[in-house]
Scaffold this motif. Structure first.
Motif, PDB file in Angstrom:
ATOM      1  N   VAL A   1      32.246 -35.668 -24.700  1.00  0.00           N
ATOM      2  CA  VAL A   1      32.261 -34.365 -25.356  1.00  0.00           C
ATOM      3  C   VAL A   1      30.937 -34.104 -26.062  1.00  0.00           C
ATOM      4  CG1 VAL A   1      33.402 -32.954 -27.115  1.00  0.00           C
ATOM      5  CG2 VAL A   1      34.775 -34.400 -25.596  1.00  0.00           C
ATOM      6  N   ALA A   2      30.395 -35.141 -26.705  1.00  0.00           N
ATOM      7  CA  ALA A   2      29.111 -34.983 -27.393  1.00  0.00           C
ATOM      8  C   ALA A   2      27.973 -34.703 -26.418  1.00  0.00           C
ATOM      9  CB  ALA A   2      28.807 -36.242 -28.203  1.00  0.00           C
ATOM     10  N   SER A   3      28.139 -35.088 -25.148  1.00  0.00           N
ATOM     11  CA  SER A   3      27.094 -34.902 -24.141  1.00  0.00           C
ATOM     12  C   SER A   3      27.138 -33.530 -23.486  1.00  0.00           C
ATOM     13  CB  SER A   3      27.225 -35.967 -23.041  1.00  0.00           C
ATOM     14  OG  SER A   3      27.112 -37.269 -23.563  1.00  0.00           O
ATOM     15  N   LEU A   4      28.206 -32.770 -23.728  1.00  0.00           N
ATOM     16  CA  LEU A   4      28.397 -31.499 -23.042  1.00  0.00           C
ATOM     17  C   LEU A   4      27.575 -30.369 -23.640  1.00  0.00           C
ATOM     18  CD1 LEU A   4      32.190 -30.993 -22.257  1.00  0.00           C
ATOM     19  CD2 LEU A   4      30.357 -31.540 -20.651  1.00  0.00           C
ATOM     20  N   ALA A   5      27.137 -29.474 -22.770  1.00  0.00           N
ATOM     21  CA  ALA A   5      26.583 -28.194 -23.208  1.00  0.00           C
ATOM     22  C   ALA A   5      27.731 -27.240 -23.540  1.00  0.00           C
ATOM     23  CB  ALA A   5      25.717 -27.597 -22.104  1.00  0.00           C
ATOM     24  N   LYS A   6      27.423 -26.141 -24.157  1.00  0.00           N
ATOM     25  CA  LYS A   6      28.421 -25.092 -24.351  1.00  0.00           C
ATOM     26  C   LYS A   6      28.970 -24.670 -23.000  1.00  0.00           C
ATOM     27  CE  LYS A   6      28.151 -23.884 -28.878  1.00  0.00           C
ATOM     28  NZ  LYS A   6      29.294 -23.705 -29.796  1.00  0.00           N
ATOM     29  N   ASP A   7      30.279 -24.507 -22.921  1.00  0.00           N
ATOM     30  CA  ASP A   7      30.974 -24.131 -21.695  1.00  0.00           C
ATOM     31  C   ASP A   7      30.868 -25.202 -20.619  1.00  0.00           C
ATOM     32  OD1 ASP A   7      31.795 -21.477 -22.620  1.00  0.00           O
ATOM     33  OD2 ASP A   7      29.672 -20.950 -22.429  1.00  0.00           O
ATOM     34  N   GLY A   8      30.582 -26.436 -21.012  1.00  0.00           N
ATOM     35  CA  GLY A   8      30.490 -27.527 -20.056  1.00  0.00           C
ATOM     36  C   GLY A   8      31.856 -27.973 -19.559  1.00  0.00           C
ATOM     37  N   ARG A   9      31.835 -28.703 -18.456  1.00  0.00           N
ATOM     38  CA  ARG A   9      33.070 -29.169 -17.835  1.00  0.00           C
ATOM     39  C   ARG A   9      33.026 -30.682 -17.652  1.00  0.00           C
ATOM     40  NH1 ARG A   9      34.254 -24.841 -12.874  1.00  0.00           N
ATOM     41  NH2 ARG A   9      34.268 -22.958 -14.183  1.00  0.00           N
TER      42      ARG A   9
ATOM     43  N   GLY B   1      22.650 -30.537 -23.882  1.00  0.00           N
ATOM     44  CA  GLY B   1      23.768 -31.171 -23.215  1.00  0.00           C
ATOM     45  C   GLY B   1      23.854 -30.816 -21.742  1.00  0.00           C
ATOM     46  N   VAL B   2      24.790 -31.458 -21.043  1.00  0.00           N
ATOM     47  CA  VAL B   2      24.932 -31.248 -19.601  1.00  0.00           C
ATOM     48  C   VAL B   2      26.009 -30.212 -19.316  1.00  0.00           C
ATOM     49  CG1 VAL B   2      24.116 -33.550 -18.982  1.00  0.00           C
ATOM     50  CG2 VAL B   2      26.562 -33.188 -19.384  1.00  0.00           C
ATOM     51  N   ASP B   3      25.828 -29.512 -18.202  1.00  0.00           N
ATOM     52  CA  ASP B   3      26.791 -28.484 -17.800  1.00  0.00           C
ATOM     53  C   ASP B   3      28.023 -29.066 -17.140  1.00  0.00           C
ATOM     54  OD1 ASP B   3      25.014 -25.984 -18.265  1.00  0.00           O
ATOM     55  OD2 ASP B   3      23.753 -27.298 -17.038  1.00  0.00           O
ATOM     56  N   LEU B   4      27.858 -30.248 -16.544  1.00  0.00           N
ATOM     57  CA  LEU B   4      28.943 -30.851 -15.782  1.00  0.00           C
ATOM     58  C   LEU B   4      28.865 -32.355 -15.928  1.00  0.00           C
ATOM     59  CD1 LEU B   4      31.252 -30.546 -13.695  1.00  0.00           C
ATOM     60  CD2 LEU B   4      29.503 -30.473 -11.910  1.00  0.00           C
ATOM     61  N   LEU B   5      30.031 -32.990 -16.090  1.00  0.00           N
ATOM     62  CA  LEU B   5      30.089 -34.434 -16.287  1.00  0.00           C
ATOM     63  C   LEU B   5      31.220 -34.988 -15.436  1.00  0.00           C
ATOM     64  CD1 LEU B   5      29.824 -36.194 -19.747  1.00  0.00           C
ATOM     65  CD2 LEU B   5      31.485 -36.950 -18.048  1.00  0.00           C
TER      66      LEU B   5
ATOM     67  N   ALA C   1      22.543 -29.189  -4.337  1.00  0.00           N
ATOM     68  CA  ALA C   1      22.898 -27.935  -5.003  1.00  0.00           C
ATOM     69  C   ALA C   1      21.767 -27.382  -5.868  1.00  0.00           C
ATOM     70  CB  ALA C   1      24.147 -28.151  -5.863  1.00  0.00           C
ATOM     71  N   GLY C   2      20.662 -28.112  -5.957  1.00  0.00           N
ATOM     72  CA  GLY C   2      19.556 -27.671  -6.796  1.00  0.00           C
ATOM     73  C   GLY C   2      19.771 -27.970  -8.260  1.00  0.00           C
ATOM     74  N   ALA C   3      20.713 -28.879  -8.550  1.00  0.00           N
ATOM     75  CA  ALA C   3      20.989 -29.279  -9.930  1.00  0.00           C
ATOM     76  C   ALA C   3      20.286 -30.603 -10.229  1.00  0.00           C
ATOM     77  CB  ALA C   3      22.496 -29.398 -10.151  1.00  0.00           C
ATOM     78  N   HIS C   4      20.395 -31.051 -11.481  1.00  0.00           N
ATOM     79  CA  HIS C   4      19.655 -32.220 -11.948  1.00  0.00           C
ATOM     80  C   HIS C   4      20.623 -33.357 -12.259  1.00  0.00           C
ATOM     81  CE1 HIS C   4      16.172 -29.578 -12.322  1.00  0.00           C
ATOM     82  NE2 HIS C   4      16.953 -28.724 -12.982  1.00  0.00           N
ATOM     83  N   PRO C   5      20.626 -34.431 -11.439  1.00  0.00           N
ATOM     84  CA  PRO C   5      21.562 -35.534 -11.669  1.00  0.00           C
ATOM     85  C   PRO C   5      21.015 -36.593 -12.618  1.00  0.00           C
ATOM     86  CG  PRO C   5      20.480 -35.820  -9.551  1.00  0.00           C
ATOM     87  CD  PRO C   5      19.920 -34.569 -10.151  1.00  0.00           C
ATOM     88  N   TYR C   6      21.804 -36.919 -13.635  1.00  0.00           N
ATOM     89  CA  TYR C   6      21.552 -38.062 -14.517  1.00  0.00           C
ATOM     90  C   TYR C   6      22.732 -39.014 -14.326  1.00  0.00           C
ATOM     91  CZ  TYR C   6      18.891 -34.279 -16.798  1.00  0.00           C
ATOM     92  OH  TYR C   6      18.071 -33.214 -17.055  1.00  0.00           O
ATOM     93  N   VAL C   7      22.485 -40.308 -14.393  1.00  0.00           N
ATOM     94  CA  VAL C   7      23.569 -41.249 -14.136  1.00  0.00           C
ATOM     95  C   VAL C   7      23.597 -42.357 -15.171  1.00  0.00           C
ATOM     96  CG1 VAL C   7      23.365 -40.831 -11.648  1.00  0.00           C
ATOM     97  CG2 VAL C   7      22.271 -42.846 -12.649  1.00  0.00           C
ATOM     98  N   THR C   8      24.790 -42.919 -15.355  1.00  0.00           N
ATOM     99  CA  THR C   8      24.933 -44.197 -16.049  1.00  0.00           C
ATOM    100  C   THR C   8      25.236 -45.264 -15.004  1.00  0.00           C
ATOM    101  OG1 THR C   8      27.315 -43.932 -16.437  1.00  0.00           O
ATOM    102  CG2 THR C   8      25.820 -43.095 -18.141  1.00  0.00           C
TER     103      THR C   8
ATOM    104  N   ALA D   1      25.179 -40.675 -24.804  1.00  0.00           N
ATOM    105  CA  ALA D   1      25.153 -39.365 -25.449  1.00  0.00           C
ATOM    106  C   ALA D   1      23.793 -39.118 -26.114  1.00  0.00           C
ATOM    107  CB  ALA D   1      26.284 -39.251 -26.465  1.00  0.00           C
ATOM    108  N   ASP D   2      23.230 -40.150 -26.724  1.00  0.00           N
ATOM    109  CA  ASP D   2      21.896 -40.007 -27.329  1.00  0.00           C
ATOM    110  C   ASP D   2      20.845 -39.737 -26.256  1.00  0.00           C
ATOM    111  OD1 ASP D   2      22.916 -40.425 -29.851  1.00  0.00           O
ATOM    112  OD2 ASP D   2      22.305 -42.541 -29.967  1.00  0.00           O
ATOM    113  N   ARG D   3      20.926 -40.459 -25.137  1.00  0.00           N
ATOM    114  CA  ARG D   3      19.956 -40.249 -24.060  1.00  0.00           C
ATOM    115  C   ARG D   3      20.071 -38.849 -23.475  1.00  0.00           C
ATOM    116  NH1 ARG D   3      17.682 -43.813 -20.655  1.00  0.00           N
ATOM    117  NH2 ARG D   3      16.726 -41.892 -19.847  1.00  0.00           N
ATOM    118  N   ILE D   4      21.310 -38.372 -23.289  1.00  0.00           N
ATOM    119  CA  ILE D   4      21.495 -37.025 -22.750  1.00  0.00           C
ATOM    120  C   ILE D   4      20.948 -35.986 -23.723  1.00  0.00           C
ATOM    121  CG2 ILE D   4      23.254 -35.280 -22.220  1.00  0.00           C
ATOM    122  CD1 ILE D   4      22.717 -37.289 -19.944  1.00  0.00           C
ATOM    123  N   ASN D   5      21.175 -36.202 -24.993  1.00  0.00           N
ATOM    124  CA  ASN D   5      20.639 -35.285 -25.997  1.00  0.00           C
ATOM    125  C   ASN D   5      19.118 -35.208 -25.894  1.00  0.00           C
ATOM    126  OD1 ASN D   5      21.043 -33.647 -28.545  1.00  0.00           O
ATOM    127  ND2 ASN D   5      19.691 -35.253 -29.334  1.00  0.00           N
TER     128      ASN D   5
END
Length: 327
Positions: A224-232, A207-211, A163-170, A196-200
């Motif tokens: 919640v702390a990892s989310l961007a504004k309007d994140g899901r 924050g991330v757009d999608l989790l 999708a052209g997005a950026h995946p981060y994983v735990t 959450a600290d790493r995502i920050n």
């Protein structure tokens, strides 16, 4: 027919190969000789008595399969005896035969074995639903995928990249190489790092757009702390627990966050058909040209189904565990 029978709810050793009625195809259904199926967490929960099948579904374990069409029912004209097919199931995969609605079938790409095809339906359809139908993933989005080395996680990494997005994983540290090889841009060791600290740090505080989460309550506040504004947040399971202590709704409101919970097994036939056909049109061709790949951790003869379940419950797998039904 032979099938995996759960003789008593509980531990893996209570599964055995026994006899079950052979299902016959009704109108708009086909009977498939199952060559391979694959494990999902839902199988282990059902075995323990915690996740009963939906009404009308087979009580035999198994949410996906790949095999050869043995017989077609009335009204089936697009599929024929001998076709190689794979599909999502509501149950019944751990058996020699299963019946499937014709519109849930997908043709196995010529380049894939039936064992490889069996590792696709549940995890890729779940990941596709989560990212596209629920998450609205777009190019440039930053996406956090928990359990990145799981079946759904490995599928989600690939679809996020597509999708052209950026995946981060735990994931646990020993599984990071698998995730990076699939295209994860950052891997976070959930055992030693605060995600959450790493995502920050990774997102410069945005924050991330999608989790995508399977853990549930223990991760809620960090999610919640990892989310961007309007994140899901797409909540797919609650493996770590379902009760969130001291939740403050204002934390969600401050992010204008959306929390979307979803299951797939008990969705309507119409929903599953639409999802399958959307996936077949937009993703399945990528398995032909090698853009996507099923990630298989291990393959067991189905006589060793108990060993396969132990491997999953011990969190030893990275990718799918496949059961070979036809030797």
């Amino acid at each position: 027919m032979r099938a995996v029978i759960v003789t008593e709810e509980g531990d893996p050793e209570h599964m055995t190969i026994g006899e079950a009625p052979t299902p016959s195809p009704g109108a708009n259904e086909v009977q498939v000789q199952v060559h391979a199926t694959a494990l999902n967490r839902a199988d282990t929960f059902q075995r323990r008595g915690h996740y009963p099948p939906p009404e009308g579904a087979s009580n035999i374990l198994g949410l996906e399969m790949a095999g050869i069409i043995e017989e077609v029912g009335e009204g089936v004209i697009d599929w024929h005896e001998g076709d190689r097919v794979f599909a999502l199931l509501a149950g019944g995969g751990y058996a020699e035969y299963t019946v499937v609605h014709k519109d849930l079938l997908m043709a196995v790409p010529p380049s894939l074995s039936l064992e490889e095809a069996a590792a696709i339906p549940e995890v890729f359809l779940t990941a596709y639903q989560s990212l596209h139908w629920l998450g609205g993933v777009q190019g440039g989005h930053e996406v956090l995928i928990h359990a990145g080395a799981s079946g759904v996680g490995t599928a989600a990494i690939q679809l996020t990249n597509d999708a052209g997005a950026h995946p981060y994983v735990t994931a646990s540290a020993p599984k990071h190489d698998v995730c990076r090889a699939l295209g994860a841009e950052a891997t976070i060791d959930y055992e030693s790092e605060d995600f959450a600290d790493r995502i920050n740090a990774l997102t410069d505080g945005d924050g991330v757009d999608l989790l995508i989460d399977f853990i549930g309550a223990p991760y809620f506040h960090q999610n919640v702390a990892s989310l961007a504004k309007d994140g899901r947040i797409i909540q797919l399971a609650t493996l770590g627990g379902s009760t969130v202590e001291r939740m403050d709704l204002r934390d969600l409101m401050a992010k204008r966050a959306q929390l979307l919970a979803s299951t797939l097994r008990d969705r309507s036939l119409a929903y599953k058909v639409q999802l399958t056909q959307d996936f077949a049109a937009n993703v399945l061709p990528g398995f032909v040209d090698g853009q996507f790949q099923p990630v298989i951790d291990s393959t067991y003869d189905w006589n060793r189904v108990a060993d396969a379940h132990r491997r999953m419950e011990n969190n030893e797998n990275a990718g799918k565990i496949v059961l070979k039904v036809v030797s």
